[in-house]
Enzyme design. Sequence first.
Site: not given
Ligand code: NAI
Length: 414
Positions: A274, A297
């Site tokens: 990015e 993003h």
């Molecule tokens: P979280 O930690 O609450 O949830 C992530 C989930 O993914 C967890 O339940 C975990 O067990 C699961 N997980 C991990 N590895 C996995 C795999 N190999 N297969 C299946 N499930 C798996 O995180 P949250 O807050 O829900 O964020 C999710 C994503 O969103 C993160 O990558 C974060 O960086 C991204 N994000 C993006 C934003 C944006 O501006 N586009 C803003 C905020 C977050």
Amino acid sequence: MPATGTMPATSFPKDKIKVLLLENIHPNATARFQSEGFQVENLKGALSEKELIEKLPSVHILGIRSKTQISDAALAAGKHLLSVGCFCIGTNQVDLEAANRRGIPVFNAPFSNTRSVAEMVIAEIIFLARQLADRSKEVHEGAWKKVASGCYEVRGKTLGIVGYGHIGHQVSILAESFGMRVLAYDIAPKLAIGNARTVAGIADLLAQSDFVTLHVPETPLTKNMIGAPQLGLMKKGAYLINASRGSVVDIPALAASLKSGHLAGAAVDVYPEEPSGNEIMFSSPLQKLPNVILTPHIGGSTEEAQANIGVEVSESLTRFMNEGATPTAVNFPRIDSPIVKGAHRILNVHRNVPGVLKDINKIVSDLNANIRGQILSTDSEIGYLIMDLDQNVSGGVKDAIEKLSTSIRTRILF
Ligand code: NAI
């Protein structure tokens, strides 16, 4: 009898605690710190390492966003620096290992923008189903293409959520309220909420879903977790949404699937590479493809998320100052221990080498101190000890612990 030098100690006066906030942090943070009586200085921009080295010697709490780089040299200048708050999600602008070794916990706000991401994903599901981005662009350009073919309602369609964490849950609730059937897959066992159903494997989810949305973190396991084989498992005419991390989707494979007509559309907010700033041009194999929404993003970028971040991080920092609590620190042993009424609390960060607790407990026992509570948490480099003691000897205990060669930082609260 208490030994010499064991007079009751007091914690550092709150009105002498100096907070430096950089990069236009939301005023909610200033309000929270001021309600504690802390002194707050706000600066609009980021500071360079040189400027930090000049500024940090008198600062107790430093708040930054993503532009200020915190090096070991800057941390070394922070003689009184107790904690750093990243008023954002990422923390790689801070040398976290150096902060750990120096006994400085770093906090961030990983979940303040959960709802913002979820709402954007819901909007994108409808935009994709109705090809709204393309229609809007056409009308802006003077073209009138009124079509119904290939445009759908989302009610009754199946949404597959990969990564059923904070954002996945919010998307699940919102999608159900639109009448969607929700499937979820997570690497960890998760309770499906509402009428959603969890599936045992990702292949199942890909094969059944009309829309697939990704909400996993960046890990070795999630790198390119959606590539050509997984896209091939998705239904013809399905849509993919990625607002998680850029490394999760193989972009050339996604572009190929869209060009072949296998997928009917995609919405992508995050990319393997990015631009580092708004002035830099961006290019991607996904550009100019029909029914592909590309955003820079911005999933978590809302006024509400900024306000929530201001509250969440200032609260973590204030709890660390007042109680020594570190339950959400990103680089530090995590302890959250309720305050014991009438006791003095000693907080000690030490090098994690054998025998430290024995030395500390000897000091306590030599001074006839009564321990009301003691919690130790360690990582590979440091140990963090919270000890609640009777007040009459706490000052002596703190002074003696501070002198141990293994001690990095010692603080007393009451
Ligand atoms: P979280 O930690 O609450 O949830 C992530 C989930 O993914 C967890 O339940 C975990 O067990 C699961 N997980 C991990 N590895 C996995 C795999 N190999 N297969 C299946 N499930 C798996 O995180 P949250 O807050 O829900 O964020 C999710 C994503 O969103 C993160 O990558 C974060 O960086 C991204 N994000 C993006 C934003 C944006 O501006 N586009 C803003 C905020 C977050």
